[in-house]
Design an enzyme around this catalytic site. Structure first.
Site, PDB file in Angstrom:
ATOM      1  N   GLU A   1      -4.821   1.390   5.781  1.00  0.00           N
ATOM      2  CA  GLU A   1      -4.926   0.914   4.403  1.00  0.00           C
ATOM      3  C   GLU A   1      -6.018  -0.158   4.347  1.00  0.00           C
ATOM      4  OE1 GLU A   1      -4.848  -1.260   1.137  1.00  0.00           O
ATOM      5  OE2 GLU A   1      -3.836  -2.227   2.832  1.00  0.00           O
ATOM      6  N   SER A   2      -6.905  -0.059   3.356  1.00  0.00           N
ATOM      7  CA  SER A   2      -8.144  -0.839   3.370  1.00  0.00           C
ATOM      8  C   SER A   2      -7.933  -2.347   3.259  1.00  0.00           C
ATOM      9  CB  SER A   2      -9.078  -0.358   2.263  1.00  0.00           C
ATOM     10  OG  SER A   2      -8.474  -0.492   0.989  1.00  0.00           O
TER      11      SER A   2
ATOM     12  N   CYS B   1      -7.519   4.211  -7.011  1.00  0.00           N
ATOM     13  CA  CYS B   1      -6.599   3.810  -5.959  1.00  0.00           C
ATOM     14  C   CYS B   1      -5.169   4.169  -6.369  1.00  0.00           C
ATOM     15  CB  CYS B   1      -6.714   2.308  -5.710  1.00  0.00           C
ATOM     16  SG  CYS B   1      -5.476   1.672  -4.554  1.00  0.00           S
TER      17      CYS B   1
ATOM     18  N   ASP C   1     -12.567   3.870  -7.873  1.00  0.00           N
ATOM     19  CA  ASP C   1     -13.428   3.978  -6.695  1.00  0.00           C
ATOM     20  C   ASP C   1     -14.579   4.911  -7.060  1.00  0.00           C
ATOM     21  OD1 ASP C   1     -11.784   2.442  -4.860  1.00  0.00           O
ATOM     22  OD2 ASP C   1     -10.402   4.137  -4.864  1.00  0.00           O
TER      23      ASP C   1
ATOM     24  N   GLY D   1     -14.024  -5.238  -1.169  1.00  0.00           N
ATOM     25  CA  GLY D   1     -13.545  -6.207  -0.192  1.00  0.00           C
ATOM     26  C   GLY D   1     -14.378  -6.242   1.072  1.00  0.00           C
TER      27      GLY D   1
END
Length: 276
Positions: free
Chosen positions: A84-85, A184, A191, A253
């Site tokens: 998970e990012s 997301c 995205d 991020g």
């Protein structure tokens, strides 16, 4: 994604930042959950990596002086889990106030941690400032389909594989579009990506392909899952002899994620595009 999986994901939640190295931030998401909906089992019809670029990698040297670098992390699509990012962002941020003896040591720690959580061997490359000039902006080599006029008005934005079709003639070509937007599945945030499609077989109707990619605009899914759905829809609807789907997502991020799926031998380039 099932609710019990989402329950543990840090994305979209208030999560404490670690001041020092903390691998417990890393959160795995099983690939099999999304693949079930595509009818995929262990014998995958594709190979290829997920290429992550980390633009905010920093740690302290043995005397407490900050070091900065770029990271390139390559996960095989055969790994049990994706990462998970946000959890990977928090993990990398935990290096910021931790001292390490060398860049090589940082690389090895990241490789070991990510391989353990992903459930497969992960490759890590670290570029120091002296190597930053190696990173250049590129562009796809194929034909862009974004300016094609669509015959029918678009009124719905849900993935529709029926838009895909082929003509009778055989061809080998590369097509790309900058118009992919997905969302997301946890936060609903958009995205954005450029999708490159290289294939050999009956010519894919380009207007139908463009309409198909646009149809993802309200779809929720992780980057890797969306690319595998695109790959499988083209494979099933158009039956190419060879197919590669490569998506270059914009960063979030300090990370960008770039899934690459192919029916044949892997030969991929970490192709940084202007929006990245």
């Amino acid at each position: 994604m099932t609710e019990n999986i989402n329950a543990g994901i840090p994305l979209g939640k208030q999560v404490g930042h670690s001041e020092t190295y903390d691998p417990s931030h890393l959160f795995p998401v099983a690939r099999r959950e999304a693949r079930k909906s595509l009818g995929l089992a262990d014998d995958l019809p594709f190979s290829g990596p997920d290429i992550w670029n980390a633009y905010e990698l920093s740690w302290l040297d043995s005397k407490g002086k900050p070091c900065v670098a770029l990271g390139e992390i390559t996960f095989p699509c055969t790994s049990e889990n994706i990462i998970e990012s946000k959890s990977l962002k928090l993990y990398l941020n935990s290096f910021n106030l931790t001292r390490f003896t060398s860049t090589a040591r940082v690389k090895e720690i990241i490789r070991e941690d990510l391989s353990r959580v992903a459930g497969a061997e992960v490759e890590v490359k670290i570029l120091t400032p002296e190597e930053f000039t190696e990173v250049t902006i590129s562009a796809p080599e194929g034909s862009c389909i974004d300016d094609l006029e669509l015959e029918e008005e678009i009124n719905a934005y849900r993935p529709t594989a029926n838009y895909l079709s082929t003509g009778p003639e055989e061809t080998e070509e590369e097509l790309y579009t900058n118009l992919l937007r997905t969302n997301c599945p946890v936060t609903g945030q958009p995205d954005w990506a450029t999708v490159i499609i290289n294939y050999r077989g009956k010519a894919i109707d380009q207007r139908g392909l463009l309409r198909y990619i646009i149809s993802f605009r309200q779809h929720e899914g992780f980057h890797e899952n969306c690319v595998e759905r695109i790959f499988m829809d083209i494979l099933n609807r158009c039956a190419p002899a060879r197919l590669t789907v490569y998506a270059r997502f914009t960063r979030r991020g300090g990370l960008d994620i770039n899934p690459y799926r192919t029916t044949h031998a892997e030969h991929f380039v970490n192709l940084r595009l202007a929006r990245q």
